[in-house]
Motif scaffolding. Structure first.
Motif, PDB file in Angstrom:
ATOM      1  N   GLY A  99       0.815  -1.209   0.000  1.00  0.00           N
ATOM      2  CA  GLY A  99       0.000   0.000   0.000  1.00  0.00           C
ATOM      3  C   GLY A  99       0.842   1.249   0.000  1.00  0.00           C
ATOM      4  O   GLY A  99       2.051   1.212   0.254  1.00  0.00           O
ATOM      5  N   LEU A 100       0.198   2.353  -0.320  1.00  0.00           N
ATOM      6  CA  LEU A 100       0.845   3.654  -0.225  1.00  0.00           C
ATOM      7  C   LEU A 100      -0.233   4.671   0.075  1.00  0.00           C
ATOM      8  O   LEU A 100      -1.388   4.516  -0.330  1.00  0.00           O
ATOM      9  CB  LEU A 100       1.599   4.003  -1.503  1.00  0.00           C
ATOM     10  N   LEU A 101       0.129   5.702   0.824  1.00  0.00           N
ATOM     11  CA  LEU A 101      -0.859   6.706   1.209  1.00  0.00           C
ATOM     12  C   LEU A 101      -1.124   7.688   0.079  1.00  0.00           C
ATOM     13  O   LEU A 101      -2.267   8.063  -0.179  1.00  0.00           O
ATOM     14  CB  LEU A 101      -0.389   7.452   2.458  1.00  0.00           C
ATOM     15  N   PHE A 161      -6.061 -15.864   4.248  1.00  0.00           N
ATOM     16  CA  PHE A 161      -5.578 -14.668   3.558  1.00  0.00           C
ATOM     17  C   PHE A 161      -5.933 -13.440   4.375  1.00  0.00           C
ATOM     18  O   PHE A 161      -7.101 -13.213   4.702  1.00  0.00           O
ATOM     19  CB  PHE A 161      -6.194 -14.565   2.169  1.00  0.00           C
ATOM     20  N   CYS A 162      -4.922 -12.651   4.721  1.00  0.00           N
ATOM     21  CA  CYS A 162      -5.118 -11.431   5.501  1.00  0.00           C
ATOM     22  C   CYS A 162      -4.858 -10.213   4.624  1.00  0.00           C
ATOM     23  O   CYS A 162      -3.794 -10.108   3.998  1.00  0.00           O
ATOM     24  CB  CYS A 162      -4.194 -11.408   6.714  1.00  0.00           C
ATOM     25  N   PHE A 163      -5.812  -9.302   4.596  1.00  0.00           N
ATOM     26  CA  PHE A 163      -5.710  -8.088   3.788  1.00  0.00           C
ATOM     27  C   PHE A 163      -5.749  -6.867   4.691  1.00  0.00           C
ATOM     28  O   PHE A 163      -6.651  -6.730   5.522  1.00  0.00           O
ATOM     29  CB  PHE A 163      -6.852  -8.020   2.776  1.00  0.00           C
ATOM     30  N   VAL A 164      -4.768  -5.975   4.517  1.00  0.00           N
ATOM     31  CA  VAL A 164      -4.726  -4.739   5.304  1.00  0.00           C
ATOM     32  C   VAL A 164      -5.494  -3.660   4.557  1.00  0.00           C
ATOM     33  O   VAL A 164      -5.047  -3.144   3.530  1.00  0.00           O
ATOM     34  CB  VAL A 164      -3.278  -4.290   5.568  1.00  0.00           C
ATOM     35  N   SER A 165      -6.651  -3.325   5.074  1.00  0.00           N
ATOM     36  CA  SER A 165      -7.498  -2.291   4.483  1.00  0.00           C
ATOM     37  C   SER A 165      -7.315  -0.989   5.278  1.00  0.00           C
ATOM     38  O   SER A 165      -6.187  -0.649   5.641  1.00  0.00           O
ATOM     39  CB  SER A 165      -8.964  -2.747   4.483  1.00  0.00           C
ATOM     40  N   ALA A 166      -8.373  -0.278   5.550  1.00  0.00           N
ATOM     41  CA  ALA A 166      -8.288   0.975   6.303  1.00  0.00           C
ATOM     42  C   ALA A 166      -9.595   1.202   7.047  1.00  0.00           C
ATOM     43  O   ALA A 166     -10.664   0.825   6.561  1.00  0.00           O
ATOM     44  CB  ALA A 166      -8.020   2.148   5.355  1.00  0.00           C
ATOM     45  N   ALA A 167      -9.505   1.836   8.202  1.00  0.00           N
ATOM     46  CA  ALA A 167     -10.697   2.100   9.006  1.00  0.00           C
ATOM     47  C   ALA A 167     -11.717   2.898   8.207  1.00  0.00           C
ATOM     48  O   ALA A 167     -12.929   2.661   8.291  1.00  0.00           O
ATOM     49  CB  ALA A 167     -10.309   2.843  10.275  1.00  0.00           C
ATOM     50  N   GLU A 168     -11.220   3.838   7.417  1.00  0.00           N
ATOM     51  CA  GLU A 168     -12.107   4.720   6.659  1.00  0.00           C
ATOM     52  C   GLU A 168     -12.891   3.983   5.579  1.00  0.00           C
ATOM     53  O   GLU A 168     -13.890   4.495   5.075  1.00  0.00           O
ATOM     54  CB  GLU A 168     -11.285   5.860   6.040  1.00  0.00           C
TER      55      GLU A 168
END
Length: 288
Positions: A99-101, A161-168
């Motif tokens: 990911g990237l911001l 499978f683990c995916f890093v999403s975002a709270a938003e």
């Protein structure tokens, strides 16, 4: 009774040890050199797993780390479906921490060297769609192919499978979140969240139609440790807002907590679906 108590005391430590010792797996971490990915790799190695870390650079970000020195570092492009297929083929589980911001279209990409935990700078084609959606879709597609192949036709176990999403990404589900999402969020954040939500929806569709992936979706807000000077000043603001009940602001998550929660998600057959900060804090305790 005394004999029974003695037997119980003798067996209890063995039972605890058995529960604490996971079955070793071959885990591929996409984005393994990153801020979150490298922390996940360290913890997976400590838990006895065999880890392959994939990134553009394919270089150990912490050469002095005992755990990271045991990781198989691979330079690879996860936007290439064939590359992903070859890696998933030999894996028992996978983590997507790419990911990237700020992408190249945000006009803020130069800030990544400050806000990125790994100090990475996006390439010319590094859009949210390419870096987040495309790479994650490739991983999901590869897992589905692996799990539905003739070699696995008798295998009823779901692929972790683990995916890093975002709270938003969860704003539409909370009071006032949709208003923030549609009217107040900057354009770059909207595009960032479109990519995250596309992956979440793809995982939901996969679960509904094929049911071969046990996916855990992590929705952290700000991720930090004491070296992240760029976010430390706003950590108390986020935490206070969450504590007083502002529904569209989640408590911040330490990178150690997120990494532990991801490892727990790989190991725990009962962990699936969306994990917000409360769930992350709870399940992270399993592997400490």
């Amino acid at each position: 009774m005394k004999l029974l108590s003695a037997i119980t005391l003798a067996v209890a430590p063995l039972t605890t040890l058995a529960l604490a010792a996971p079955i070793p797996m071959k885990v591929t971490v996409f984005g393994g050199t990153g801020y979150v990915g490298s922390a996940v790799c360290e913890r997976l190695v400590k838990r006895g797993h065999t880890v392959t870390a994939v990134s553009r650079r394919g270089v150990n970000p912490k050469p002095d780390s005992k755990e990271l020195s045991e990781v198989n570092w691979v330079a690879g492009d996860a936007t290439n479906a064939k590359t992903v297929d070859s890696l998933i083929k030999d894996s028992d589980a996978a983590v997507h921490a790419i990911g990237l911001l700020f992408d190249v279209d945000s006009g803020l990409s130069n800030l990544n060297i400050i806000v990125s935990g790994s100090g990475s700078v996006p390439g010319e084609t590094s859009t949210y769609d390419a870096i987040t959606r495309s790479t994650a879709f490739n991983v999901i597609n590869s897992i589905e192919k692996k799990q539905t192949s003739l070699m696995n036709v008798m295998n009823k176990d779901k692929f972790p499978f683990c995916f890093v999403s975002a709270a938003e990404a969860g704003w539409p589900d909370v009071p006032f979140g949709k208003t923030i999402d549609e009217k107040l969020a900057p354009a770059w954040l909207n595009k960032y969240l479109v990519a995250k939500r596309a992956v979440e929806q793809r995982l939901k569709d996969s679960n509904d139609k094929k049911g071969v992936i046990r996916s855990a979706i992590y929705r952290p807000s700000l991720i930090w440790d004491w070296t992240k000077f760029d976010v430390l000043p706003v950590i108390p603001v986020f935490n206070l807002a969450s504590a007083i009940g502002i529904p569209f602001v989640d408590k911040t998550v330490r990178v150690e907590t997120l990494a532990d929660a991801i490892v727990a998600g790989i190991e725990g057959d009962d962990i699936s679906g969306v994990q917000r900060f409360g769930e992350m804090e709870d399940i992270s305790k399993r592997v400490r």
